[in-house]
Design a protein around this motif. Structure first.
Motif, PDB file in Angstrom:
ATOM      1  N   SER A 170      85.904  69.010 114.555  1.00  0.00           N
ATOM      2  CA  SER A 170      85.602  68.865 113.138  1.00  0.00           C
ATOM      3  C   SER A 170      84.315  68.082 112.974  1.00  0.00           C
ATOM      4  N   THR A 171      83.452  68.576 112.116  1.00  0.00           N
ATOM      5  CA  THR A 171      82.261  67.808 111.805  1.00  0.00           C
ATOM      6  C   THR A 171      82.290  67.522 110.312  1.00  0.00           C
ATOM      7  N   SER A 172      83.061  66.512 109.982  1.00  0.00           N
ATOM      8  CA  SER A 172      83.198  66.155 108.581  1.00  0.00           C
ATOM      9  C   SER A 172      81.896  65.540 108.087  1.00  0.00           C
ATOM     10  N   PHE A 173      81.058  65.128 109.030  1.00  0.00           N
ATOM     11  CA  PHE A 173      79.791  64.535 108.639  1.00  0.00           C
ATOM     12  C   PHE A 173      78.661  65.535 108.824  1.00  0.00           C
ATOM     13  N   TYR A 174      78.986  66.809 108.542  1.00  0.00           N
ATOM     14  CA  TYR A 174      78.022  67.881 108.721  1.00  0.00           C
ATOM     15  C   TYR A 174      76.714  67.581 107.988  1.00  0.00           C
ATOM     16  N   GLU A 175      76.865  67.126 106.756  1.00  0.00           N
ATOM     17  CA  GLU A 175      75.697  66.840 105.914  1.00  0.00           C
ATOM     18  C   GLU A 175      74.820  65.758 106.556  1.00  0.00           C
ATOM     19  N   GLU A 207      71.609  57.624 105.885  1.00  0.00           N
ATOM     20  CA  GLU A 207      72.160  56.277 105.862  1.00  0.00           C
ATOM     21  C   GLU A 207      72.939  56.013 104.573  1.00  0.00           C
ATOM     22  N   LEU A 208      72.412  56.536 103.477  1.00  0.00           N
ATOM     23  CA  LEU A 208      73.086  56.363 102.184  1.00  0.00           C
ATOM     24  C   LEU A 208      74.513  56.901 102.242  1.00  0.00           C
ATOM     25  N   ILE A 209      74.661  58.119 102.791  1.00  0.00           N
ATOM     26  CA  ILE A 209      75.997  58.720 102.871  1.00  0.00           C
ATOM     27  C   ILE A 209      76.881  57.895 103.801  1.00  0.00           C
ATOM     28  N   ILE A 210      76.310  57.526 104.970  1.00  0.00           N
ATOM     29  CA  ILE A 210      77.082  56.765 105.958  1.00  0.00           C
ATOM     30  C   ILE A 210      77.576  55.445 105.353  1.00  0.00           C
ATOM     31  N   ASP A 211      76.673  54.737 104.699  1.00  0.00           N
ATOM     32  CA  ASP A 211      77.047  53.410 104.200  1.00  0.00           C
ATOM     33  C   ASP A 211      77.987  53.464 103.008  1.00  0.00           C
ATOM     34  N   SER A 212      78.024  54.618 102.328  1.00  0.00           N
ATOM     35  CA  SER A 212      78.932  54.678 101.179  1.00  0.00           C
ATOM     36  C   SER A 212      80.281  55.296 101.549  1.00  0.00           C
ATOM     37  N   THR A 213      80.480  55.590 102.844  1.00  0.00           N
ATOM     38  CA  THR A 213      81.766  56.140 103.278  1.00  0.00           C
ATOM     39  C   THR A 213      82.849  55.067 103.170  1.00  0.00           C
ATOM     40  N   PRO A 214      83.957  55.383 102.516  1.00  0.00           N
ATOM     41  CA  PRO A 214      85.035  54.381 102.413  1.00  0.00           C
ATOM     42  C   PRO A 214      85.558  53.984 103.787  1.00  0.00           C
ATOM     43  N   SER A 215      85.991  52.739 103.902  1.00  0.00           N
ATOM     44  CA  SER A 215      86.257  52.195 105.235  1.00  0.00           C
ATOM     45  C   SER A 215      87.387  52.922 105.962  1.00  0.00           C
ATOM     46  N   ASN A 216      88.337  53.539 105.259  1.00  0.00           N
ATOM     47  CA  ASN A 216      89.401  54.223 106.008  1.00  0.00           C
ATOM     48  C   ASN A 216      88.977  55.599 106.519  1.00  0.00           C
ATOM     49  N   ASP A 217      87.774  56.067 106.116  1.00  0.00           N
ATOM     50  CA  ASP A 217      87.253  57.315 106.678  1.00  0.00           C
ATOM     51  C   ASP A 217      86.298  57.062 107.830  1.00  0.00           C
ATOM     52  N   GLY A 236      85.857  56.821 111.115  1.00  0.00           N
ATOM     53  CA  GLY A 236      86.441  57.073 112.432  1.00  0.00           C
ATOM     54  C   GLY A 236      85.392  57.063 113.516  1.00  0.00           C
ATOM     55  N   ALA A 237      85.714  57.753 114.627  1.00  0.00           N
ATOM     56  CA  ALA A 237      84.813  57.772 115.772  1.00  0.00           C
ATOM     57  C   ALA A 237      83.459  58.369 115.409  1.00  0.00           C
ATOM     58  N   GLU A 238      83.493  59.514 114.712  1.00  0.00           N
ATOM     59  CA  GLU A 238      82.228  60.184 114.394  1.00  0.00           C
ATOM     60  C   GLU A 238      81.356  59.324 113.479  1.00  0.00           C
ATOM     61  N   TRP A 239      81.998  58.673 112.516  1.00  0.00           N
ATOM     62  CA  TRP A 239      81.234  57.793 111.621  1.00  0.00           C
ATOM     63  C   TRP A 239      80.526  56.709 112.436  1.00  0.00           C
ATOM     64  N   ASN A 240      81.269  56.100 113.357  1.00  0.00           N
ATOM     65  CA  ASN A 240      80.682  55.045 114.190  1.00  0.00           C
ATOM     66  C   ASN A 240      79.524  55.575 115.031  1.00  0.00           C
ATOM     67  N   TYR A 241      79.718  56.796 115.554  1.00  0.00           N
ATOM     68  CA  TYR A 241      78.672  57.394 116.386  1.00  0.00           C
ATOM     69  C   TYR A 241      77.398  57.621 115.571  1.00  0.00           C
ATOM     70  N   LEU A 242      77.567  58.205 114.381  1.00  0.00           N
ATOM     71  CA  LEU A 242      76.381  58.504 113.562  1.00  0.00           C
ATOM     72  C   LEU A 242      75.706  57.243 113.070  1.00  0.00           C
ATOM     73  N   LYS A 243      76.506  56.263 112.713  1.00  0.00           N
ATOM     74  CA  LYS A 243      75.950  54.968 112.296  1.00  0.00           C
ATOM     75  C   LYS A 243      75.109  54.393 113.451  1.00  0.00           C
ATOM     76  N   GLY A 244      75.665  54.488 114.671  1.00  0.00           N
ATOM     77  CA  GLY A 244      74.938  54.001 115.848  1.00  0.00           C
ATOM     78  C   GLY A 244      73.619  54.731 116.044  1.00  0.00           C
ATOM     79  N   CYS A 245      73.653  56.066 115.885  1.00  0.00           N
ATOM     80  CA  CYS A 245      72.424  56.859 116.059  1.00  0.00           C
ATOM     81  C   CYS A 245      71.369  56.450 115.052  1.00  0.00           C
ATOM     82  N   LEU A 246      71.791  56.227 113.813  1.00  0.00           N
ATOM     83  CA  LEU A 246      70.834  55.840 112.771  1.00  0.00           C
ATOM     84  C   LEU A 246      70.223  54.473 113.084  1.00  0.00           C
ATOM     85  N   LEU A 247      71.039  53.571 113.641  1.00  0.00           N
ATOM     86  CA  LEU A 247      70.524  52.243 113.983  1.00  0.00           C
ATOM     87  C   LEU A 247      69.545  52.322 115.153  1.00  0.00           C
TER      88      LEU A 247
END
Lengths: 296, 202
Positions: free
Chosen positions: B80-85, B99-109, B111-122
């Motif tokens: 699943s690529t829920s972070f397709y956008e 980054e805007l989308i990543i940072d506005s993601t609610p904390s219970n969403d 997951g692993a992919e969110w952390n990965y993408l956040k890391g890539c952006l950093l």
């Protein structure tokens, strides 16, 4: 500062080691002359690095003479003779100390507060004595440090952000009074060294900070995964230690790039490169509780 | 485009240093000077171009999570690529939008992919101390995911190459204690064959 920025001695040539010691002794002597005998006790390797970088950038080759000193009265030692870079470093050390103490006075409690209150007049005296026109401005250092303390008070969860704030302090201290490319290189070296020192210090203080409930950037970012129990002691978790060590080496690449731009031919440059490429990574490993030096 | 790693003849896990070395030796081999006046000059030129492109692509890929050139051959997660956008924005180089989308993601969403993408952006912003934490968390939450593991290994490899050139230039590895002892022992047994002796006790 704290003494994390020092050479990896086994990889130094004997002559380089001699020269490094001569700069160390020369700086100590210079501090005695410009900022008083008391200030000599605050000498650390980080300031020797600052002096070496300033000398390399101003293409100064330290002139060495055999002398005796109070700390080692029996044997004569090679010492770098007074030069503008050493005088500047002595003044910079005094300014850093006085600003650090003024913060401790407002933040710390108990014994440490008493100690910093007692030390502050000495530090102010050092700054006054150093007060030559090319010394860095204590107000500017205070201002930059305040930005760091504000981030810490706001419990910033970004290690990069807080480390950068301390990096900015050293960027100013390293580059003040230089111009053009030299200033740019000094700024970059100072900033990267500052970031590095901040993270090393955070790793060293982690267990203590957790115990006392103080802010620590590693603890704040890594949360429960920051520390673990080992033989009944709180230490940095192996996961965080590995990750921070990895990030540090990637972050140091910028310092390496800046160090490569130092003027070639100055005898201090190989020592600076040793510090940058070997000494600093191994100091970080030590702070992270890892033994031995990787990459060698 | 062919896999740039195979063009350079190195494995995907090769360190930056190994890649640089592979690139240099190939570049030397196919240098136009070697083929000057030969009928093969054109072919060598094509090969040289291919090598340059492969090297550039790897550099680009390694310097920033996934760059445009790398996108054509990096394996995307089939799951699943829920972070397709977000992925699309990153590939287009629109990092602040991502980054805007990543940072506005609610904390219970998150997951692993969110952390990965956040890391890539950093990583993109050069904030490595923060980046590696998010990538480690992504690996921790989803240990089987090859994409996250790859990102982590890439950072490891990059960090291991720091300062390596400096030590090899100075020839630090040539002379360690073990080497000296074994050399001495060898010399000793050789001498004993001829009746002499360096170390008298053995």
């Amino acid at each position: 500062m704290f003494g994390y920025v020092k050479p990896h001695v086994p990889e130094l040539k004997v002559g380089e080691y001699e020269l490094f010691r001569a700069v160390y002794c020369g700086l100590c002597r210079s501090m005695g002359k410009h900022t008083g005998t008391v200030s000599r006790f605050t000498l650390s390797y980080d300031y020797v690095f600052l002096a070496a970088v300033r000398m390399a950038l101003t293409e100064t080759v330290p002139e060495c003479k055999k002398r005796r000193c109070i700390a080692h009265p029996l044997k004569q030692r090679n010492m770098a003779e007074e030069n503008p870079a050493l005088a500047y470093t002595a003044a910079a050390a005094a300014c850093m100390l006085s600003e650090k103490l003024s913060d401790d006075m407002s933040d710390e409690a108990g014994f440490k507060r008493l100690l910093s209150s007692a030390g502050r007049p000495f530090a102010l005296g050092m700054v006054r004595r150093a007060g030559s026109e090319n010394a860095p401005s204590p107000q500017q250092i205070g201002l930059l440090l305040q930005k760091l303390y504000d981030l810490e008070k706001a419990e910033s969860s970004s290690m990069d952000e807080t480390a950068e704030a301390f990096g900015n302090v050293l960027a100013y201290v390293f580059s003040h009074g230089l111009s053009g490319n030299e200033a740019l290189i000094a700024e970059e070296i100072g900033r990267a060294a500052g970031r590095f020192i901040y993270i090393c210090d955070a790793a060293d203080d982690l267990a203590d900070d957790i115990k006392k409930g103080r802010y620590n950037p590693i603890e704040r970012l890594w949360g429960e995964m920051a520390a673990e129990e080992k033989d009944g002691k709180t230490v940095i978790s192996s996961l965080a230690a590995e990750a921070v060590g990895t990030a540090a080496r990637i972050d140091l690449e910028k310092l390496g790039l800046a160090a490569e731009l130092l003027p070639v031919g100055n005898p201090l440059v190989p020592i600076i490169k040793n510090i940058v490429y070997l000494g600093m990574p191994s100091a970080m490993d030590k702070s992270l509780g890892k033994n031995g030096v990787s990459n060698t | 485009m062919k896999d740039p790693y195979s063009i350079l003849g190195v494995s995907r896990n090769a360190t930056d240093d190994e890649i640089k070395r592979a690139y240099r030796s190939l570049a030397k081999k196919y240098h136009p000077d070697n083929y000057a006046g030969s009928a093969m000059a054109g072919a060598a030129e094509d090969r040289m171009k291919e090598i340059n492109e492969a090297y550039d692509a790897i550099q680009k890929e390694r310097s920033g999570g996934f760059g445009g050139a790398g996108a054509s051959y990096t394996y995307n997660t089939s799951g699943s690529t829920s972070f397709y956008e977000v992925r699309r924005l990153i590939q287009e180089g629109r990092y602040s939008d991502a980054e805007l989308i990543i940072d506005s993601t609610p904390s219970n969403d998150r997951g692993a992919e969110w952390n990965y993408l956040k890391g890539c952006l950093l990583v993109q912003r050069g904030l490595y101390y923060d980046a590696i934490k998010y990538i480690e968390i992504a690996c921790y939450l989803d240990p089987a995911n090859p994409e996250y593991k790859e990102a982590k290994n890439r950072m490891r490899a990059r960090s291991q190459s720091y300062g390596r050139e400096y030590t090899t230039v100075r020839g630090a590895d040539d002379c360690d204690c073990c080497g000296i002892c074994t050399t001495l022992l060898c010399a000793d047994s050789c001498c004993e064959c001829c009746g002499g002796d360096i170390i008298s006790c053995c």
